[in-house]
Design a protein around this motif. Structure first.
Motif, PDB file in Angstrom:
ATOM      1  N   PHE A  32      -0.228  -8.414  -6.636  1.00 51.42           N
ATOM      2  CA  PHE A  32      -0.166  -7.001  -6.250  1.00 51.42           C
ATOM      3  C   PHE A  32       1.253  -6.621  -5.816  1.00 51.42           C
ATOM      4  O   PHE A  32       1.786  -5.585  -6.221  1.00 51.42           O
ATOM      5  CB  PHE A  32      -1.170  -6.771  -5.122  1.00 51.42           C
ATOM      6  CG  PHE A  32      -1.121  -5.416  -4.536  1.00 51.42           C
ATOM      7  CD1 PHE A  32      -1.767  -4.379  -5.141  1.00 51.42           C
ATOM      8  CD2 PHE A  32      -0.419  -5.183  -3.378  1.00 51.42           C
ATOM      9  CE1 PHE A  32      -1.722  -3.119  -4.599  1.00 51.42           C
ATOM     10  CE2 PHE A  32      -0.366  -3.929  -2.827  1.00 51.42           C
ATOM     11  CZ  PHE A  32      -1.017  -2.901  -3.456  1.00 51.42           C
ATOM     12  N   ILE A  68       1.188   7.899  -6.507  1.00 52.43           N
ATOM     13  CA  ILE A  68       0.243   7.058  -7.249  1.00 52.43           C
ATOM     14  C   ILE A  68       0.237   5.652  -6.671  1.00 52.43           C
ATOM     15  O   ILE A  68      -0.823   5.019  -6.543  1.00 52.43           O
ATOM     16  CB  ILE A  68       0.613   7.033  -8.744  1.00 52.43           C
ATOM     17  CG1 ILE A  68       0.566   8.439  -9.314  1.00 52.43           C
ATOM     18  CG2 ILE A  68      -0.334   6.141  -9.512  1.00 52.43           C
ATOM     19  CD1 ILE A  68      -0.766   9.080  -9.282  1.00 52.43           C
ATOM     20  N   ALA A  69       1.422   5.134  -6.294  1.00 54.72           N
ATOM     21  CA  ALA A  69       1.488   3.782  -5.752  1.00 54.72           C
ATOM     22  C   ALA A  69       0.743   3.688  -4.431  1.00 54.72           C
ATOM     23  O   ALA A  69       0.099   2.674  -4.143  1.00 54.72           O
ATOM     24  CB  ALA A  69       2.942   3.362  -5.572  1.00 54.72           C
ATOM     25  N   ALA A  70       0.813   4.756  -3.620  1.00 49.13           N
ATOM     26  CA  ALA A  70       0.089   4.740  -2.350  1.00 49.13           C
ATOM     27  C   ALA A  70      -1.415   4.683  -2.601  1.00 49.13           C
ATOM     28  O   ALA A  70      -2.129   3.859  -2.010  1.00 49.13           O
ATOM     29  CB  ALA A  70       0.448   5.977  -1.535  1.00 49.13           C
ATOM     30  N   ALA A  71      -1.907   5.545  -3.506  1.00 50.97           N
ATOM     31  CA  ALA A  71      -3.340   5.525  -3.823  1.00 50.97           C
ATOM     32  C   ALA A  71      -3.738   4.195  -4.443  1.00 50.97           C
ATOM     33  O   ALA A  71      -4.782   3.615  -4.090  1.00 50.97           O
ATOM     34  CB  ALA A  71      -3.666   6.670  -4.778  1.00 50.97           C
ATOM     35  N   SER A  73      -2.332   1.281  -3.995  1.00 50.86           N
ATOM     36  CA  SER A  73      -2.352   0.176  -3.041  1.00 50.86           C
ATOM     37  C   SER A  73      -3.601   0.240  -2.185  1.00 50.86           C
ATOM     38  O   SER A  73      -4.187  -0.805  -1.853  1.00 50.86           O
ATOM     39  CB  SER A  73      -1.095   0.205  -2.181  1.00 50.86           C
ATOM     40  OG  SER A  73      -1.118   1.319  -1.341  1.00 50.86           O
ATOM     41  N   ALA A  74      -4.039   1.452  -1.826  1.00 47.72           N
ATOM     42  CA  ALA A  74      -5.270   1.561  -1.038  1.00 47.72           C
ATOM     43  C   ALA A  74      -6.460   1.011  -1.823  1.00 47.72           C
ATOM     44  O   ALA A  74      -7.213   0.155  -1.332  1.00 47.72           O
ATOM     45  CB  ALA A  74      -5.516   3.019  -0.653  1.00 47.72           C
ATOM     46  N   VAL A  75      -6.612   1.462  -3.069  1.00 53.00           N
ATOM     47  CA  VAL A  75      -7.746   1.009  -3.876  1.00 53.00           C
ATOM     48  C   VAL A  75      -7.603  -0.467  -4.225  1.00 53.00           C
ATOM     49  O   VAL A  75      -8.568  -1.239  -4.154  1.00 53.00           O
ATOM     50  CB  VAL A  75      -7.857   1.879  -5.146  1.00 53.00           C
ATOM     51  CG1 VAL A  75      -8.948   1.347  -6.038  1.00 53.00           C
ATOM     52  CG2 VAL A  75      -8.142   3.300  -4.772  1.00 53.00           C
ATOM     53  N   LEU A  77      -5.994  -2.939  -2.677  1.00 55.77           N
ATOM     54  CA  LEU A  77      -6.257  -3.850  -1.566  1.00 55.77           C
ATOM     55  C   LEU A  77      -7.734  -3.848  -1.205  1.00 55.77           C
ATOM     56  O   LEU A  77      -8.281  -4.892  -0.822  1.00 55.77           O
ATOM     57  CB  LEU A  77      -5.390  -3.476  -0.375  1.00 55.77           C
ATOM     58  CG  LEU A  77      -3.919  -3.811  -0.594  1.00 55.77           C
ATOM     59  CD1 LEU A  77      -3.064  -3.264   0.514  1.00 55.77           C
ATOM     60  CD2 LEU A  77      -3.719  -5.312  -0.686  1.00 55.77           C
ATOM     61  N   ALA A  78      -8.400  -2.690  -1.348  1.00 54.51           N
ATOM     62  CA  ALA A  78      -9.854  -2.675  -1.111  1.00 54.51           C
ATOM     63  C   ALA A  78     -10.570  -3.551  -2.126  1.00 54.51           C
ATOM     64  O   ALA A  78     -11.516  -4.278  -1.781  1.00 54.51           O
ATOM     65  CB  ALA A  78     -10.377  -1.245  -1.177  1.00 54.51           C
TER      66      ALA A  78
ATOM     67  N   TYR B  59       6.916   3.290   1.269  1.00 53.78           N
ATOM     68  CA  TYR B  59       6.796   1.911   0.782  1.00 53.78           C
ATOM     69  C   TYR B  59       6.962   0.902   1.907  1.00 53.78           C
ATOM     70  O   TYR B  59       6.037   0.170   2.251  1.00 53.78           O
ATOM     71  CB  TYR B  59       7.833   1.646  -0.308  1.00 53.78           C
ATOM     72  CG  TYR B  59       7.285   1.807  -1.693  1.00 53.78           C
ATOM     73  CD1 TYR B  59       6.344   0.912  -2.167  1.00 53.78           C
ATOM     74  CD2 TYR B  59       7.696   2.818  -2.517  1.00 53.78           C
ATOM     75  CE1 TYR B  59       5.839   1.046  -3.435  1.00 53.78           C
ATOM     76  CE2 TYR B  59       7.196   2.958  -3.783  1.00 53.78           C
ATOM     77  CZ  TYR B  59       6.267   2.067  -4.230  1.00 53.78           C
ATOM     78  OH  TYR B  59       5.763   2.196  -5.480  1.00 53.78           O
ATOM     79  N   ILE B  63       2.822   1.288   2.910  1.00 55.35           N
ATOM     80  CA  ILE B  63       2.197   0.373   1.963  1.00 55.35           C
ATOM     81  C   ILE B  63       2.338  -1.068   2.438  1.00 55.35           C
ATOM     82  O   ILE B  63       1.402  -1.864   2.360  1.00 55.35           O
ATOM     83  CB  ILE B  63       2.807   0.579   0.563  1.00 55.35           C
ATOM     84  CG1 ILE B  63       2.402   1.946   0.031  1.00 55.35           C
ATOM     85  CG2 ILE B  63       2.366  -0.508  -0.385  1.00 55.35           C
ATOM     86  CD1 ILE B  63       2.885   2.248  -1.341  1.00 55.35           C
ATOM     87  N   LEU B  66      -0.066  -1.895   5.102  1.00 57.33           N
ATOM     88  CA  LEU B  66      -1.387  -2.130   4.511  1.00 57.33           C
ATOM     89  C   LEU B  66      -1.487  -3.554   3.955  1.00 57.33           C
ATOM     90  O   LEU B  66      -2.465  -4.280   4.222  1.00 57.33           O
ATOM     91  CB  LEU B  66      -1.598  -1.104   3.400  1.00 57.33           C
ATOM     92  CG  LEU B  66      -3.019  -0.692   3.068  1.00 57.33           C
ATOM     93  CD1 LEU B  66      -3.658  -0.097   4.281  1.00 57.33           C
ATOM     94  CD2 LEU B  66      -2.991   0.315   1.938  1.00 57.33           C
ATOM     95  N   LEU B 152      -4.702  11.307  -4.155  1.00 58.39           N
ATOM     96  CA  LEU B 152      -4.709  10.571  -2.889  1.00 58.39           C
ATOM     97  C   LEU B 152      -6.083  10.623  -2.238  1.00 58.39           C
ATOM     98  O   LEU B 152      -6.576   9.616  -1.709  1.00 58.39           O
ATOM     99  CB  LEU B 152      -3.663  11.158  -1.940  1.00 58.39           C
ATOM    100  CG  LEU B 152      -2.245  10.696  -2.199  1.00 58.39           C
ATOM    101  CD1 LEU B 152      -1.290  11.419  -1.285  1.00 58.39           C
ATOM    102  CD2 LEU B 152      -2.134   9.211  -1.971  1.00 58.39           C
ATOM    103  N   ALA B 159     -11.337   3.704  -1.730  1.00 56.65           N
ATOM    104  CA  ALA B 159     -11.103   2.548  -0.866  1.00 56.65           C
ATOM    105  C   ALA B 159     -12.223   2.395   0.151  1.00 56.65           C
ATOM    106  O   ALA B 159     -12.708   1.286   0.405  1.00 56.65           O
ATOM    107  CB  ALA B 159      -9.754   2.702  -0.172  1.00 56.65           C
ATOM    108  N   LEU B 162     -15.324   1.107  -1.585  1.00 55.91           N
ATOM    109  CA  LEU B 162     -15.225  -0.296  -1.980  1.00 55.91           C
ATOM    110  C   LEU B 162     -15.374  -1.231  -0.790  1.00 55.91           C
ATOM    111  O   LEU B 162     -15.947  -2.310  -0.909  1.00 55.91           O
ATOM    112  CB  LEU B 162     -13.874  -0.554  -2.644  1.00 55.91           C
ATOM    113  CG  LEU B 162     -13.794  -0.268  -4.119  1.00 55.91           C
ATOM    114  CD1 LEU B 162     -12.368  -0.373  -4.584  1.00 55.91           C
ATOM    115  CD2 LEU B 162     -14.651  -1.249  -4.870  1.00 55.91           C
TER     116      LEU B 162
END
Lengths: 100, 183
Positions: A32, A68-71, A73-75, A77-78, B59, B63, B66, B152, B159, B162
């Protein structure tokens, strides 16, 4: 400040390093992170091209890539957490089956 | 490439190699933080100041926090002894080298000595500032901007869906991904 083309070459090298990481590493979180690295390499190329052409559109594209990268990373990592709960490992080779 | 750009590029390259090669995922994440900060520095060198700031905030801040949260949560040890192997490493590096050899020559030829082309005075004065980016973002890209907020929102909902357990009293055990699962 000379040519931004050097930064495009740098972004190419960074992208290849990230791709090598994606193919070699088996820890899903490291994979990731390598994907994030590849995204950043492309962003750097966008900014360098924006500088090269004197046009702001490249920087706007980088901004949207960040969203897009923020969304992602959330999905992502989930998903990694859910897989870890399912197979008790984040090794990508462990979760090779399409069932749980 | 200015001296500052060269200096930061060395950092970016070294930390990128660190992310890929370090065995412990936690050290890998720290290398990635250094890498993202170096990229932010390169944005600043390329005079896109707003992007440099948002790179650090989004970032290197959000991120990576996270990622580190998930790493701490999973409490991973160093990968046990099973590296990718010499052969696979050689193949991957060779393929990467071939791609580099194919794609690099156009960048180091005449094109590389080409400096900045066709820059209007207005762009040179205002490029990369919040004002210029904002005008572009809320002007030509307004629809995409609104859509990105939707993306978003969907990401956050996804998330949550999931990571929701079927039965909250269950601990982390196999079979918790969706309803049922492997017993």
């Amino acid at each position: 400040m000379s040519s931004p083309v050097t930064y495009i070459a740098l972004s190419l090298v960074l992208f290849i390093i990230g791709a090598i990481g994606v193919t070699l590493r088996r820890n899903a979180i490291v994979v990731f992170m390598c994907i994030e690295m590849m995204l950043n390499a492309v962003n750097l190329a966008f900014v360098a091209f924006s500088k090269l052409h004197g046009n702001l559109d490249g920087q706007i594209a980088v901004l949207f890539t960040m969203v897009i990268a923020a969304a992602e990373s959330a999905v992502g990592l989930a998903i990694i957490l859910a897989v870890f709960r399912s197979v008790a490992s984040v090794d990508t080779a462990e979760s090779a089956e399409l069932k749980w | 490439m200015s001296f500052m750009g060269f200096f930061i590029s060395v950092f970016a390259l070294a930390s990128a190699i660190g992310v890929v090669s370090v065995r412990n995922p936690l050290y890998s994440a720290f290398c990635l933080i250094v890498h993202l900060l170096a990229i932010a520095g390169l944005y600043a060198v390329l005079e896109s100041h707003f992007l440099a700031v948002s790179q650090i905030v989004v970032y290197a801040g959000a991120i990576m926090v996270l990622v580190l949260f998930v790493l701490m949560l999973l409490n991973l040890k160093t990968e046990e002894g099973r590296g990718p192997g010499v052969l696979r490493t050689c193949i991957a590096v060779a393929v990467g080298g071939v791609v580099l050899l194919v794609a690099l020559p156009p960048l180091v030829g005449r094109f590389a000595r080409m400096s900045v082309i066709q820059i209007s005075d207005a762009f040179r004065r205002s490029e990369g500032t919040v004002r210029a980016i904002g005008a572009e973002l809320y002007g030509d890209y307004a629809v995409q901007f609104e859509l990105s907020s939707l993306v978003l929102l969907i990401g956050v909902v996804g998330a949550v869906m999931l990571s929701k357990r079927k039965n909250p009293t269950l601990g982390p055990r196999p079979g918790g991904l969706f309803a049922g699962g492997k017993q």
